[in-house]
Design a protein around this motif. Structure first.
Motif, PDB file in Angstrom:
ATOM      1  N   SER A   1       0.859  -1.034  -0.045  1.00 49.47           N
ATOM      2  CA  SER A   1      -0.227   0.104  -0.015  1.00 49.47           C
ATOM      3  C   SER A   1       0.864   1.072   0.050  1.00 49.47           C
ATOM      4  N   GLN A   2       0.656   2.087  -0.830  1.00 48.73           N
ATOM      5  CA  GLN A   2       1.648   3.395  -0.991  1.00 48.73           C
ATOM      6  C   GLN A   2       0.803   4.379  -0.508  1.00 48.73           C
TER       7      GLN A   2
ATOM      8  N   GLY B   1      -0.234   8.260   0.621  1.00 49.42           N
ATOM      9  CA  GLY B   1      -1.025   9.301   0.136  1.00 49.42           C
ATOM     10  C   GLY B   1       0.182  10.636  -0.238  1.00 49.42           C
TER      11      GLY B   1
ATOM     12  N   ARG C   1     -10.381  -3.114  -2.530  1.00 45.61           N
ATOM     13  CA  ARG C   1     -10.187  -1.857  -2.370  1.00 45.61           C
ATOM     14  C   ARG C   1     -11.506  -1.196  -1.553  1.00 45.61           C
TER      15      ARG C   1
ATOM     16  N   GLU D   1      -5.631   6.462  -2.552  1.00 48.89           N
ATOM     17  CA  GLU D   1      -4.239   5.937  -2.830  1.00 48.89           C
ATOM     18  C   GLU D   1      -3.515   6.659  -3.725  1.00 48.89           C
TER      19      GLU D   1
ATOM     20  N   LYS E   1      -8.892   3.658  -1.558  1.00 43.18           N
ATOM     21  CA  LYS E   1      -7.564   3.562  -0.896  1.00 43.18           C
ATOM     22  C   LYS E   1      -7.463   1.986  -0.919  1.00 43.18           C
ATOM     23  N   ALA E   2      -6.282   1.331  -0.444  1.00 40.11           N
ATOM     24  CA  ALA E   2      -5.973   0.092  -0.276  1.00 40.11           C
ATOM     25  C   ALA E   2      -6.059   0.081   1.328  1.00 40.11           C
TER      26      ALA E   2
ATOM     27  N   SER F   1      -4.890  -0.674   5.023  1.00 40.46           N
ATOM     28  CA  SER F   1      -3.692   0.098   5.612  1.00 40.46           C
ATOM     29  C   SER F   1      -2.852  -1.194   5.935  1.00 40.46           C
TER      30      SER F   1
END
Length: 493
Positions: free
Chosen positions: A6-7, A9, A37, A289, A384-385, A387
């Motif tokens: 997970s990248q 923000g 997601r 994300e 978003k992925a 966490s």
């Protein structure tokens, strides 16, 4: 952990080493591909964390899912299949899809669980699986839920208190019994927590102690001043000291809906720079994300730059309006409006990349041109992925200024390269290249936005230099993303 890589923000302030740190942390955390997601929604902030029991496993027997229903309510699901590994993953995929489909078809949680139970009889390995389905109305706070042999959800409040809801009494899949709907209510800033039983069946911990620990963790996270859903899932997994089962936690924070973003000002370069930073702060607060943030940032910058360059070419600069709103479905709609009359780019000018680049970074883009002006609308779904368990890299909250410096034969560039900075960047690049005695590397890893104006500068520099110029960008950064989209020759570090 089953979140995948997970990248974090991105923000208009890049920290050296931020991405390498995130990846190093992820590599130590025993990960698996993310099971789903999470939608980014205006009235509900979601957070999920997923931890595997088997070292090296690619998937496990726990699962979660979230679905936005047609009436803007949000369905939340967690489940637990007996076993681990590939076979358990095969079963979870089918149960998750079946339950989500039933809820999307309009079934209440108990009816949906009942349909899931019937379906599970045709899925080998689904025996004794458990599940919890909940449907939350963000507008009213009304909650309906049903459990099938699963521990009851928890509700935490902003006052730092937490409680278990009344169990609905349903049995595991395949066991005799029926299912009933229970109702609850979430006030604004309450957090709903769904979880699997691995969190309360911990080694060297009694059931009473584990359930009390979970309440304390949920209370502490719910009382956090910012991102309480993230804090709840974080606090819950901090309870772990070794674990023997897959673990999933899913939290939903009912929040005051995110207000729409609207700005109107003169269509000049200074306005572009100011709105760019203000919009970035608004988008950053939604915490989507990374790849979506990069795309949306670039689309907004391109659309505003086009207005400045084309809308008022035969008159004094008129008004430009930037508006953005997050729909209850999780779709972000952005519009840039003007009251001018656009000029068309000359075919040989090398310009005209803006709309194409903006369209390539969002889901859909449309142009409505009338005698009264032009409105360009971009739409994209925000997600978003799940966490990471620990080691999250928080983005800087300060906007970065454009910078360029030479170190060890490399031109290090940072901050935004857009309509407001491209001309200065071009001058610096020409001057450094003219004095370079060896092939010049231009490191764009710290660039926070690379707009079409910057792409034009880089393309011209590559044409001038032949093989004496190399563009470099760190994997996952905004510049690397845009360079790949535009297919400019570059090296990924």
């Amino acid at each position: 952990m089953g979140t995948g890589r997970s990248q974090p923000g991105i923000a208009l302030g890049w920290r050296s080493g931020m991405y390498e740190e995130a990846w190093r942390t992820a590599d130590t955390l025993h990960e698996a591909p993310p099971p789903t997601r999470l939608p980014v929604l205006p009235g509900v902030d979601l957070s999920a964390r997923y931890l595997l029991a088997e070292t090296g496993a690619g998937a496990g027997g726990d699962w979660f899912d979230t679905v936005v229903l047609d009436d803007d309510r949000v369905a939340l699901m967690v489940g637990d299949v007996v076993g681990h590994g590939a076979r358990a993953s095969w079963v979870t995929d089918r149960l998750r899809a079946a339950l989500a489909m039933a809820l999307q078809d309009g079934a209440d949680p108990a009816t949906a669980i009942g349909r899931l139970e019937k379906f599970s009889r045709r899925v080998p390995g689904a025996e004794a699986a458990t599940a919890c389905a909940a449907v939350l109305d963000p507008a009213t706070g009304d909650l309906t839920y049903c459990t099938a042999g699963h521990p009851p959800p928890v509700i935490g409040s902003a006052a730092g208190k937490a409680r278990y809801v009344e169990p609905s009494g349903g049995t595991p899949l395949g066991a005799p019994g029926g299912y009933e709907v229970c109702t609850e209510h979430l006030d604004v800033d309450d957090v709903l927590l769904l979880y699997t039983d691995g969190i309360i069946e911990r080694p060297q911990c009694t059931a009473d102690q584990a359930t009390a620990d979970l309440l304390r963790a949920a209370a502490a996270g719910s009382g956090a001043s910012r991102q309480p859903a993230e804090r709840v899932t974080e606090h819950v997994l901090q309870l772990l000291n070794g674990h023997s089962d897959d673990i999933t936690v899913l939290a939903a924070h009912r929040r005051t809906p995110v207000p729409a973003f609207t700005r109107t000002g003169p269509a000049v370069k200074a306005t572009v720079g100011r709105y760019r930073d203000e919009f970035a702060a608004w988008l950053r607060a939604l915490n989507p994300e990374l790849v979506l943030v990069i795309g949306v940032h670039n689309a907004v910058l391109e659309l505003m730059s086009n207005v400045v360059e084309h809308a008022y070419y035969d008159s004094a600069p008129g008004p430009m309006t930037l508006a953005a709103e997050l729909a209850p479905s999780g779709e972000l709609e952005i519009s840039v409006r003007d009251e001018g009359r656009w000029k068309n780019s000359e075919p040989a000018s090398g310009r005209g990349r803006g709309l194409a680049l903006a369209g390539s970074t969002v889901d859909a883009l449309s142009v409505d041109r009338t005698d009264a002006g032009t409105t360009v609308t971009a739409r994209t779904a925000l997600t978003k992925a799940p966490s990471q368990v620990v080691g999250e890299v928080m983005p800087s909250t300060e906007p970065a200024e454009f910078s360029a410096e030479v170190a060890n034969g490399t031109l290090l560039v940072g901050g935004p390269i857009d309509i407001t900075t491209a001309r200065g960047f071009d001058r610096i690049l020409r001057e450094v290249a003219r004095h370079a005695t060896i092939p010049l590397a231009v490191d764009l890893s710290r660039v926070t936005q690379l707009a079409s104006a910057g792409i034009q500068v880089l393309a011209a520099a590559l044409r001038r230099s032949g093989r004496n110029l190399e563009l470099v960008a760190l994997r996952g950064t905004p510049a690397e993303h845009v360079l790949a989209l535009t297919r400019l020759p570059h090296r990924t570090a």
